[in-house]
Design a protein around this motif. Structure first.
Motif, PDB file in Angstrom:
ATOM      1  N   PHE A  38      -7.107   1.579  -5.460  1.00 17.84           N
ATOM      2  CA  PHE A  38      -5.796   1.530  -4.819  1.00 17.84           C
ATOM      3  C   PHE A  38      -4.731   1.806  -5.864  1.00 17.84           C
ATOM      4  O   PHE A  38      -4.962   1.734  -7.063  1.00 17.84           O
ATOM      5  CB  PHE A  38      -5.547   0.191  -4.139  1.00 17.84           C
ATOM      6  N   HIS A  39      -3.534   2.113  -5.384  1.00 20.21           N
ATOM      7  CA  HIS A  39      -2.432   2.431  -6.280  1.00 20.21           C
ATOM      8  C   HIS A  39      -1.766   1.152  -6.769  1.00 20.21           C
ATOM      9  O   HIS A  39      -1.810   0.140  -6.075  1.00 20.21           O
ATOM     10  CB  HIS A  39      -1.396   3.269  -5.527  1.00 20.21           C
ATOM     11  N   PRO A  40      -1.111   1.215  -7.946  1.00 20.94           N
ATOM     12  CA  PRO A  40      -0.289   0.078  -8.353  1.00 20.94           C
ATOM     13  C   PRO A  40       0.863  -0.090  -7.374  1.00 20.94           C
ATOM     14  O   PRO A  40       1.369   0.893  -6.832  1.00 20.94           O
ATOM     15  CB  PRO A  40       0.207   0.472  -9.745  1.00 20.94           C
ATOM     16  N   THR A  42      -1.495  -5.713  -3.603  1.00 20.34           N
ATOM     17  CA  THR A  42      -0.472  -5.610  -4.638  1.00 20.34           C
ATOM     18  C   THR A  42      -1.099  -5.611  -6.023  1.00 20.34           C
ATOM     19  O   THR A  42      -0.404  -5.770  -7.013  1.00 20.34           O
ATOM     20  CB  THR A  42       0.526  -6.774  -4.548  1.00 20.34           C
ATOM     21  N   GLY A  43      -2.406  -5.454  -6.116  1.00 18.43           N
ATOM     22  CA  GLY A  43      -3.045  -5.298  -7.416  1.00 18.43           C
ATOM     23  C   GLY A  43      -3.605  -6.567  -8.001  1.00 18.43           C
ATOM     24  O   GLY A  43      -4.109  -6.570  -9.113  1.00 18.43           O
ATOM     25  N   GLU A  44      -3.524  -7.651  -7.250  1.00 22.00           N
ATOM     26  CA  GLU A  44      -4.116  -8.914  -7.726  1.00 22.00           C
ATOM     27  C   GLU A  44      -5.625  -8.787  -7.566  1.00 22.00           C
ATOM     28  O   GLU A  44      -6.145  -8.906  -6.463  1.00 22.00           O
ATOM     29  CB  GLU A  44      -3.585 -10.070  -6.880  1.00 22.00           C
ATOM     30  N   ARG A  45      -6.315  -8.556  -8.674  1.00 20.07           N
ATOM     31  CA  ARG A  45      -7.723  -8.191  -8.551  1.00 20.07           C
ATOM     32  C   ARG A  45      -8.558  -9.317  -7.968  1.00 20.07           C
ATOM     33  O   ARG A  45      -9.572  -9.088  -7.328  1.00 20.07           O
ATOM     34  CB  ARG A  45      -8.265  -7.792  -9.920  1.00 20.07           C
ATOM     35  N   LEU A  87       7.819  -2.122  -6.378  1.00 20.75           N
ATOM     36  CA  LEU A  87       8.551  -3.372  -6.610  1.00 20.75           C
ATOM     37  C   LEU A  87       8.825  -4.113  -5.302  1.00 20.75           C
ATOM     38  O   LEU A  87       8.661  -5.326  -5.212  1.00 20.75           O
ATOM     39  CB  LEU A  87       9.866  -3.057  -7.334  1.00 20.75           C
ATOM     40  N   ALA A  88       9.235  -3.344  -4.260  1.00 21.25           N
ATOM     41  CA  ALA A  88       9.598  -3.973  -2.991  1.00 21.25           C
ATOM     42  C   ALA A  88       8.411  -4.713  -2.398  1.00 21.25           C
ATOM     43  O   ALA A  88       8.537  -5.839  -1.890  1.00 21.25           O
ATOM     44  CB  ALA A  88      10.115  -2.918  -2.020  1.00 21.25           C
ATOM     45  N   LEU A  89       7.210  -4.103  -2.492  1.00 25.05           N
ATOM     46  CA  LEU A  89       6.015  -4.734  -1.919  1.00 25.05           C
ATOM     47  C   LEU A  89       5.706  -6.033  -2.660  1.00 25.05           C
ATOM     48  O   LEU A  89       5.465  -7.073  -2.039  1.00 25.05           O
ATOM     49  CB  LEU A  89       4.829  -3.770  -2.025  1.00 25.05           C
ATOM     50  N   THR A  90       5.771  -5.981  -3.996  1.00 26.59           N
ATOM     51  CA  THR A  90       5.476  -7.180  -4.778  1.00 26.59           C
ATOM     52  C   THR A  90       6.441  -8.306  -4.432  1.00 26.59           C
ATOM     53  O   THR A  90       6.037  -9.466  -4.274  1.00 26.59           O
ATOM     54  CB  THR A  90       5.567  -6.852  -6.276  1.00 26.59           C
ATOM     55  N   ALA A  91       7.736  -7.957  -4.284  1.00 28.12           N
ATOM     56  CA  ALA A  91       8.740  -8.977  -3.979  1.00 28.12           C
ATOM     57  C   ALA A  91       8.503  -9.561  -2.594  1.00 28.12           C
ATOM     58  O   ALA A  91       8.622 -10.775  -2.391  1.00 28.12           O
ATOM     59  CB  ALA A  91      10.138  -8.361  -4.068  1.00 28.12           C
ATOM     60  N   MET A  92       8.124  -8.695  -1.643  1.00 31.19           N
ATOM     61  CA  MET A  92       7.902  -9.184  -0.285  1.00 31.19           C
ATOM     62  C   MET A  92       6.679 -10.108  -0.238  1.00 31.19           C
ATOM     63  O   MET A  92       6.687 -11.138   0.431  1.00 31.19           O
ATOM     64  CB  MET A  92       7.701  -8.002   0.658  1.00 31.19           C
ATOM     65  N   VAL A  93       5.630  -9.710  -0.986  1.00 31.28           N
ATOM     66  CA  VAL A  93       4.397 -10.488  -0.956  1.00 31.28           C
ATOM     67  C   VAL A  93       4.619 -11.888  -1.516  1.00 31.28           C
ATOM     68  O   VAL A  93       4.028 -12.864  -1.043  1.00 31.28           O
ATOM     69  CB  VAL A  93       3.301  -9.722  -1.739  1.00 31.28           C
ATOM     70  N   ALA A  94       5.517 -12.008  -2.507  1.00 31.85           N
ATOM     71  CA  ALA A  94       5.812 -13.323  -3.073  1.00 31.85           C
ATOM     72  C   ALA A  94       6.357 -14.262  -2.002  1.00 31.85           C
ATOM     73  O   ALA A  94       6.229 -15.478  -2.099  1.00 31.85           O
ATOM     74  CB  ALA A  94       6.817 -13.177  -4.212  1.00 31.85           C
ATOM     75  N   TRP A  95       6.984 -13.696  -0.955  1.00 28.65           N
ATOM     76  CA  TRP A  95       7.460 -14.507   0.165  1.00 28.65           C
ATOM     77  C   TRP A  95       6.396 -14.687   1.236  1.00 28.65           C
ATOM     78  O   TRP A  95       6.260 -15.763   1.804  1.00 28.65           O
ATOM     79  CB  TRP A  95       8.678 -13.838   0.815  1.00 28.65           C
TER      80      TRP A  95
END
Lengths: 92, 226
Positions: B89-91, B142-145, B94-102
């Motif tokens: 998968f792709h890295p 989001t890349g969290e292996r 920023l928007a996806l990472t921020a949304m996932v934190a919520w």
């Protein structure tokens, strides 16, 4: 006749899935088709648990609930097997 | 794909669908006869829960649900035994990472709510577990292996938590002379809640671990290099 509409949609999904399952050769497409067939069966089970003014039957609901989770995990296993097959024989 | 066979198959499947539709219509228009719903409704007060679906899953058909957790476990063992896979998968942006934190904490909170609400309202162990699994999948995207999953040792324990809780309670009630998975009425609610909690964790962990494929990796919370 909401039940008929819902169950009819389920039967349509089942038939379309069956057609796709028989016609397409790649394992991945067969797997997707199989899941569409399964969704059709879940639709029918949920639709048939509702009989007019009577309270909905909880037994088919419970069957569908566990069925969905089991179908997802079985699909994951099938995908893992398919990927392994591709790794062993990329042409096949 | 060959054109003629696909048409022939369509011509064969269409009558089958029509027969099924007719049968379904007949089934709906006939009087329903004896239904399990009435039985489920009348015995509901003895199960300690108010949601008939939960009662069916954990009480009336507890044995069936236990075996379904066995199917989940078997599927996970199969996936784990098929060897390592390369991440594909792709890295993340920023928007996806921020949304996932919520989204991920909200998913975990909602899973807990569904688990508790399942006793009286729509909800329950499988729905809560599905949300936990979804949280793991989102983390993975989001890349969290490691999908936020615990250590390999803990994963193996969690994978058998659902069926383990069922077996422990079942053997306990059998030892008390009540029969396998026959809960005593006064304890029923709490035994069901105990099994449901273990089932939620097991289902969530199994679904999350099934997503990347391959056995659990070594400890550490590393991310994929961008």
């Amino acid at each position: 006749m909401t039940e008929l509409l819902f169950g009819g949609a389920g039967i349509l999904l089942f038939a379309m899935g069956l057609w796709s399952f028989l016609v397409h050769e790649p394992l991945l497409r067969k797997l997707i088709a199989f899941n569409v067939m399964g969704s059709g069966v879940f639709h029918i089970l949920v639709a048939i648990s509702e009989r007019g003014a009577l309270r909905p039957d909880p037994v088919p609901h419970a069957l569908v609930l566990t069925g969905i989770v089991v179908a997802v995990s079985a699909t994951a296993l099938a995908l893992a097997l398919d990927r392994r097959l591709d790794d062993e024989d990329p042409d096949g | 794909m060959n054109r003629t066979p696909s048409l022939v198959v369509a011509l064969l499947v269409a009558p089958l669908a029509l027969v099924l539709l007719w049968a379904f219509h007949e089934a709906l228009t006939q009087p329903s006869g004896a239904r399990l719903a009435d039985l489920a409704e009348t015995s509901l007060s003895r199960t300690g829960v108010g949601n008939p679906v939960t009662a069916v899953l954990l009480s009336y058909r507890g044995y069936d649900t236990m075996l379904e957790l066995g199917v989940l476990l078997a599927a996970l063992l199969g996936i784990w035994s098929l060897g390592r896979v390369s991440p594909g998968f792709h890295p993340p942006e920023l928007a996806l990472t921020a949304m996932v934190a919520w989204v991920v904490p909200l998913l975990i909170l909602t899973a807990g709510y569904l688990l508790w609400a399942g006793a009286e309202r729509p909800g329950g162990a499988f729905q809560g577990g599905a949300l936990l699994g979804a949280a793991g999948v989102i983390l993975r995207l989001t890349g969290e292996r490691r999908l936020g999953l615990p250590s390999e040792r803990a994963q193996r324990r969690l994978a058998i938590a659902g069926i383990g809780a069922f077996l422990a309670v079942g053997l306990g009630t059998a030892a008390a002379g009540l029969g396998f998975l026959a809960y005593p009425e006064s304890w029923s609610k709490w035994l069901i809640l105990l099994i449901e909690t273990a089932t939620t964790l097991a289902v969530g962990m199994t679904l999350a671990a099934a997503y990347p494929g391959g056995p659990p990796g070594p400890a550490g919370n590393e991310r994929d290099a961008p």
